[in-house]
Design an enzyme around this catalytic site. Sequence first.
Site, mmCIF file in Angstrom:
data_model
loop_
_atom_site.group_PDB
_atom_site.id
_atom_site.type_symbol
_atom_site.label_atom_id
_atom_site.label_comp_id
_atom_site.label_asym_id
_atom_site.label_seq_id
_atom_site.Cartn_x
_atom_site.Cartn_y
_atom_site.Cartn_z
ATOM 1 N N CYS A 52 4.099 -9.015 -10.955
ATOM 2 C CA CYS A 52 3.092 -9.998 -11.347
ATOM 3 C C CYS A 52 1.774 -9.348 -11.759
ATOM 4 C CB CYS A 52 2.850 -10.954 -10.176
ATOM 5 S SG CYS A 52 2.149 -10.101 -8.757
ATOM 6 N N CYS A 114 16.901 -5.270 -17.692
ATOM 7 C CA CYS A 114 16.896 -6.723 -17.479
ATOM 8 C C CYS A 114 15.558 -7.309 -17.891
ATOM 9 C CB CYS A 114 17.198 -7.062 -16.017
ATOM 10 S SG CYS A 114 15.788 -6.915 -14.918
ATOM 11 N N CYS A 117 10.907 -6.502 -14.711
ATOM 12 C CA CYS A 117 9.744 -5.719 -14.274
ATOM 13 C C CYS A 117 8.845 -5.368 -15.444
ATOM 14 C CB CYS A 117 10.196 -4.424 -13.605
ATOM 15 S SG CYS A 117 10.904 -3.248 -14.793
ATOM 16 N N ALA A 351 -0.439 2.317 -0.630
ATOM 17 C CA ALA A 351 -0.043 1.180 -1.473
ATOM 18 C C ALA A 351 0.101 1.612 -2.933
ATOM 19 C CB ALA A 351 -1.041 0.035 -1.323
ATOM 20 N N GLU A 1276 29.155 0.739 -12.924
ATOM 21 C CA GLU A 1276 29.180 1.000 -11.485
ATOM 22 C C GLU A 1276 29.214 2.476 -11.061
ATOM 23 O OE1 GLU A 1276 32.663 -1.635 -11.034
ATOM 24 O OE2 GLU A 1276 31.512 -2.538 -9.444
HETATM 25 C C1 LIG Z 1 1.923 -4.563 -0.643
HETATM 26 C C2 LIG Z 1 0.877 -3.968 0.237
HETATM 27 C C3 LIG Z 1 0.965 -2.631 0.550
HETATM 28 C C4 LIG Z 1 0.012 -2.053 1.385
HETATM 29 N N1 LIG Z 1 0.141 -0.740 1.707
HETATM 30 C C5 LIG Z 1 -0.763 -0.175 2.529
HETATM 31 C C6 LIG Z 1 -0.679 1.182 2.911
HETATM 32 O O1 LIG Z 1 0.245 1.889 2.508
HETATM 33 N N2 LIG Z 1 -1.620 1.678 3.751
HETATM 34 C C7 LIG Z 1 -2.652 0.920 4.200
HETATM 35 O O2 LIG Z 1 -3.488 1.423 4.911
HETATM 36 N N3 LIG Z 1 -2.760 -0.355 3.859
HETATM 37 C C8 LIG Z 1 -1.841 -0.913 3.045
HETATM 38 N N4 LIG Z 1 -1.953 -2.235 2.731
HETATM 39 C C9 LIG Z 1 -2.982 -3.022 3.391
HETATM 40 C C10 LIG Z 1 -4.258 -3.129 2.601
HETATM 41 O O3 LIG Z 1 -4.882 -1.893 2.489
HETATM 42 C C11 LIG Z 1 -5.131 -4.082 3.350
HETATM 43 O O4 LIG Z 1 -4.486 -5.330 3.285
HETATM 44 C C12 LIG Z 1 -6.493 -4.212 2.733
HETATM 45 O O5 LIG Z 1 -7.223 -3.044 2.839
HETATM 46 C C13 LIG Z 1 -7.251 -5.334 3.382
HETATM 47 O O6 LIG Z 1 -8.400 -5.582 2.619
HETATM 48 P P1 LIG Z 1 -8.639 -6.984 1.931
HETATM 49 O O7 LIG Z 1 -9.977 -7.001 1.362
HETATM 50 O O8 LIG Z 1 -7.557 -7.307 0.997
HETATM 51 O O9 LIG Z 1 -8.536 -7.896 3.214
HETATM 52 P P2 LIG Z 1 -8.471 -9.451 3.382
HETATM 53 O O10 LIG Z 1 -7.062 -9.904 3.411
HETATM 54 O O11 LIG Z 1 -9.344 -10.088 2.379
HETATM 55 O O12 LIG Z 1 -9.073 -9.545 4.828
HETATM 56 C C14 LIG Z 1 -8.460 -8.825 5.863
HETATM 57 C C15 LIG Z 1 -9.148 -8.984 7.199
HETATM 58 O O13 LIG Z 1 -10.336 -8.249 7.273
HETATM 59 C C16 LIG Z 1 -11.435 -9.064 7.671
HETATM 60 N N5 LIG Z 1 -12.589 -8.579 6.912
HETATM 61 C C17 LIG Z 1 -12.544 -8.057 5.672
HETATM 62 N N6 LIG Z 1 -13.782 -7.644 5.314
HETATM 63 C C18 LIG Z 1 -14.591 -7.941 6.335
HETATM 64 C C19 LIG Z 1 -15.971 -7.776 6.558
HETATM 65 N N7 LIG Z 1 -16.769 -7.232 5.659
HETATM 66 N N8 LIG Z 1 -16.481 -8.179 7.737
HETATM 67 C C20 LIG Z 1 -15.694 -8.767 8.672
HETATM 68 N N9 LIG Z 1 -14.378 -8.957 8.495
HETATM 69 C C21 LIG Z 1 -13.829 -8.549 7.355
HETATM 70 C C22 LIG Z 1 -10.973 -10.467 7.341
HETATM 71 O O14 LIG Z 1 -11.488 -11.426 8.167
HETATM 72 C C23 LIG Z 1 -9.508 -10.380 7.533
HETATM 73 O O15 LIG Z 1 -9.140 -10.600 8.856
HETATM 74 C C24 LIG Z 1 -1.039 -2.840 1.887
HETATM 75 C C25 LIG Z 1 -1.130 -4.184 1.554
HETATM 76 C C26 LIG Z 1 -0.181 -4.757 0.747
HETATM 77 C C27 LIG Z 1 -0.269 -6.202 0.416
HETATM 78 S S1 FES Z 2 14.337 -3.515 -16.196
HETATM 79 FE FE1 FES Z 2 15.251 -4.696 -14.625
HETATM 80 S S2 FES Z 2 13.866 -4.401 -13.008
HETATM 81 FE FE2 FES Z 2 13.127 -3.043 -14.485
HETATM 82 S S1 FES Z 3 5.425 -10.824 -7.138
HETATM 83 FE FE1 FES Z 3 3.480 -10.086 -6.894
HETATM 84 S S2 FES Z 3 3.791 -8.075 -6.251
HETATM 85 FE FE2 FES Z 3 5.763 -8.897 -6.221
#
Ligand SMILES: Cc1cc2nc3c(=O)[nH]c(=O)nc-3n(C[C@H](O)[C@H](O)[C@H](O)COP(=O)(O)OP(=O)(O)OC[C@H]3O[C@@H](n4cnc5c(N)ncnc54)[C@H](O)[C@@H]3O)c2cc1C
Ligand code: FES
Ligand code: FES
Length: 1344
Positions: A52, A114, A117, A351, A1276
Amino acid sequence: MSSPSELIFFVNGKKVVEKNADPEEVLLSFLRRKVGLTGTKYGCGGGGCGACTVMVSTYDRNQRTVVHYTVIACLQPIVTLHGAAVVTVEGIGSTKTKLHPVQERIAKAHGSQCGFCTPGMVMSMYTLLRNKPQPTMEDIREALGGNLCRCTGYRPIIDGFKTFCESEQSSGCCQNGRAGGECCLENGAKGSKTNNSKESDQISQELFPMDCFLPLDPSQDLIFPPELMIMEKKVSGDALYFQGERVNLVAPFKLSHLLELKAEHPSAPLIVGNTTIGPKMLLKGVYHPLVIYAGRISELKAVTWGETGLTVGAACSLSTLQKEVEKVVVETEEEKTRGYRALLQTLRCLAGKQIRNMATVGGNILSANPKYDLSSVLAALDCTLHVISKDGMRSIPLDEKLFADFGKTVLRPEEVLLSIDIPYTKPWEFVAAYRQAQRREFAFSFLNAGMKVAIKEGTDVVESLSIYYGGVGPTLVKPKLTCQQLVSRSWGEDLLSEGCRLLKEDVDVSPSIHGGRAEFRKTLAISFFFKFYMQVVLEMRERGVSDADFPLEYLSALKPFKNEVPQGQQSFQLVSEAQPSADLVGRPSMHQSAFQQATGEAKYYDDLPLVQGELFIFMVTSTRAHAKIINIDPSEALKMPGMVTFVSAGDVPGANCRLWFNNPEELFAEEEVVCVGQIIGAVVAESREQARRAAKEVHVTYHDLQPVFFTIEDAIRHESYFEPKRKVERGDVDEALKTAEHILEDEIYMGGQEHFYMETQGVIAVPKGEHEEMDLFVATQHAAFTQELVGMALGVDSNKITCHVKRLGGGFGGKVMKIASLSAITAVAAHKTGRAVRCCLERGDDMLITSGRHPFLGKYKVGYNNDGTIVAADITYYSNGGSTLDESAFIMDKAVLHMDNGYKIPNLRGRGVVCKTYLPSYTAFRGFGGPQGLMVMESVLHEVAVRCGLPAEKVRDINMYREEQSYTHHKQPFNPTDMVRCWDECLERANYQDRLRAVQLFNSSNRWKKRGISAVPQKFGVGFSKGFCNQGAALVNIYKDGSVLVTHGGTEMGQGINTKAIQIASRVLKVPVSSIFTKETCTGNVPNAAPSAASFGTDAVGMAVKDACEKLMRRLQPLMEKNPQNTWKQWVNEAFFQKTSLSATGFFMGPPTDVDWEKGEGQAYYYFTFGACCSEVEIDCLTGDHKNIRTDIVMDVGKSINPALDIGQVEGGFVQGVGLYTIEELQFSPDGVLMTRGPSQYKVPALCDVPAELNVHLLANAENPHAIYLSKGIGEPPVFFGSTIFFAIKAAIAAARTERGLGDAFPLSSPATAEKIRMACQDEFTKMASPPTDGAMAPWCLDV
Ligand SMILES: Cc1cc2nc3c(=O)[nH]c(=O)nc-3n(C[C@H](O)[C@H](O)[C@H](O)COP(=O)(O)OP(=O)(O)OC[C@H]3O[C@@H](n4cnc5c(N)ncnc54)[C@H](O)[C@@H]3O)c2cc1C
Ligand code: FES
Ligand code: FES
């Protein structure tokens, strides 16, 4: 709450004004359902797949510039986009106007199979080019690290995109000579047309020409809307308020307002990137009535550099932090930036790029999730948090005391994290950060660590030591004793042993730790410390203050694996020069829909517009593994908003069952459930969100039943088996075992695999309103079966049910069986309501309900001689079939029929037993039992070689079939010459012998890194062993304008069946491919078609298309002969006026394959596809990480119809096999609940898993008289080649074990995960991580 604000943002240059924007609406659903832009795809809904990906541009007031970055649309609430411009795949180019070069190149380079992606890939690359028009390969690697592809194996995507690289890149393009010199775009070459091999005049390495690429033209890009720039400059400073149906969101502009809000609503979560809170609310149903968005507060986004280092605002993205730190490590002296270097190491593999663009530093820390990586390293760096509330500001150290529990910090609810100080390191401070995850990139870590030691200047004495671990408990852990007691000690060997001893006591990993792997985690904790010790010794020795020593071979512990962009050669035989240039058979031709896929125009079932009055269906599944259903109560659900009805067994007007070869399986469980995830009922609501919420309110009462078990071992104990059991035998195994010089009895377990097609399963059922007719738009590999089943469920004849299959976003065998049940259920709902009903499984439900590849246990007894000859083998295969038979029996057949692989073992017995357990039913998956059957035999070969002290390749060689007239163990004659040719050529191309010596040399001089190399041959049966399935049908229509419509019974799922069908039709009809089209697979056009499976699709369909076209040509022939000067169109017109039918059906009756299971013999397959593969890997003995260095594949596909597509199948299948045998691990709880239900828990190969060098050669001068135009089926077989990585890993582990005086014979089950690699490389550290003592403790997960 004030009155709602108007949300303003742009999508593809068009202004969007939403007066009632819902805070719960994410960009993905908004784009797809409100704007109708379906190019952006749903793959997981949780940030884990990249399907996405879109570009967001914003105006940065402070820097006065527009910034472009990728985001994950499935986690981006639209209300956080106020003032932003969104660009989707549709916004950069189209087939109607002009393709963007990114779209064109991925398509032409065969990087879209396909296509599901592809839009995400395109947007990641496009955004990179917007920021850097001449990127490096490393930039591309980084940009695509967060995009998964399940089809291609990534190499062709990279090949297409690397044409944008800076000219200094060997294979890059300078975009029409901008950097001076000759440009590949001008000379039209991608490498050379020929190589130096023997057949140099016939062999090509050019899969796509580069001379017709569009140049990158920035004027084609949408400009940032000036209106938004003005809006941002004039921003009033008011807060934004959004009111949804259930959730309100406030987005304050001023810090003071934020603090007031937090004081007023302390329990309202604060979001910025929404990458932690989003998945919780969207996927786990966590509900917050009020959310505060802090992404507009400039103080939270400030980045300042001061005397002591960096102060980064809590709302800065991880990408911003990474960029800042990358800059400073280049510009500032090394000793000050050691901490930043360590931080960078973590940030680069944390990530994917899109998540790093969204996720914030504050969010990462305050999510208080130990598997998040930042806290451990930042704590080691002595960072300080500045926390603010209405009552004032305070500073608190970032250390273990910050974290109260999992997900909890000591911050007061009303407090906000303002910023974090990340100080420079001091001259005598040394720092490191470590992490180990399931996959090197784009995966949460099992364990992360930050370590810092301050040494007294000019000495080797420890002044202070900080060690922090994330992943050994619910919070960040500091091993205090270790950190205290090592102070004032010399940094030398004594300190190392004392440190390890202390850590052993200090790091207490509970056996019940969430996520399991207690022993592994503890081992890692100590191993990381060992790495740190050596790194510091090295640095101190450079300063001349340490006399600590360690052998040179130990240095290998320090170098982390470098992720590289996969490169390689692909070669194939050119068609003869006599072949007309318009005849594309045998030439690498682009996938028919590649441009549509790259532009987002290609339609998948869920891209079809809403049908008037359409409803959505959501499955209600069992939460018990074996229980009687006492009551199903949907009454609460029926009261929910938007709820229309609940359907269950009683609503099925016809048969509530799926009948497959006389084996019934219930559509809806009626009285008893036999697995978690079994469908009990389904809710039908006006929208998907309403349906999802309502499904949770259906209450089912159960009475648990016994027995309940899940593993193969338990099924054996309960003697719980499906019939039939199979046995095949040649020779006299028992006698031969008596005469063998040695006997080996052992077993190997191989875990299952999730299909993880990027498009989840689904269907739209549309009642036609008369005669009980119903149309289904469905993602199925077997349209006829779906049609039949829907008819049975509705009690309606098949002639009233029409299945339409435009294309599938990947299938891999997973869309044959379960989709038929899902379609029948959806059809029942449509029948009941009289309205169209859409079913689109969420990723987690898809994984739970549809299941995947069977786990296998192979128990064997082998007799062999000293020279490695295997004289007898007796193998019993047990598969876990789950709770119903599904295709398990046929899959077991294939495993047993493939057990001999390429080896002439004179006395061979195979038994196959399918175990019945209380798990969701396992089903077909690419290879269909072949990868498991072959794996057990290759394990036998591997282990015999180890026991004989011989190179495994020698033992394989010596046992191989060689006679021209050979017979399989089921007495099918075949000629193995081309298999032996593949094997010899593979070893030669891979330079196997030299590399084996190099591996041995490497291993002797590196203690903590080991390499292994392994090669296997392959003989793989093509076609169905059930002979009647080997049939194909087609319908070819010629229209008066000369255009041709080809319809056939196969389904297009990325393998290019339509492209090949068109190539074939074009050859027979002698019309250009541009005049031929395939629209869809439709049961109304071609009835009773076999599934597209068993690598047989092109064989069956191709022959049928040929047959139909030949019929048409026979009809046209007299006209052509009469007026040879006429054009095609004139002949066609003439035929019309002469009342000649311009429509013909074609049929192919395949061979009568069958096996007489009484005798255990027969012609099971039409023919065999051969190949050989050699892989080299390197493992890190201290962490269990591994790197795939190089793979060479030689594949016999006969005379390839389309080398680009065939090589694509080889590479894609191989990479899927890499996942199967190394990283893809499904975890079931002791209660039989699948825990790995999305890409965050279940890791399919990402770009970092593809071997740095991947060479694929199609065997030259190979012809297969049994199939269309001398070709062979290829879908396959390549999956099994992933096992070369497994055996190479095993060889590498053996090298480590031998060096430590341990046996080189040891168990290793598949997949060879980091945990298994590490724990098999036993050493002093693994011993310290003693296994959990409490025997009564339930394991975290089961090997089912
Ligand atoms: C697919 C995926 C892969 C990931 N892989 C990794 C990885 O490999 N390693 C890793 O370390 N992380 C990983 N993450 C996690 C990601 O790093 C954290 O989700 C991200 O850093 C959180 O930040 P955000 O702003 O999105 O948080 P939000 O979801 O917006 O908030 C998260 C939390 O933090 C609090 N918060 C945020 N900012 C503040 C602030 N300023 N003051 C008080 N509270 C606050 C919020 O209340 C909430 O509880 C991954 C996430 C996803 C979805
Ligand atoms: S072409 Fe099918 S997932 Fe990438
Ligand atoms: S559909 Fe959004 S990352 Fe997989």
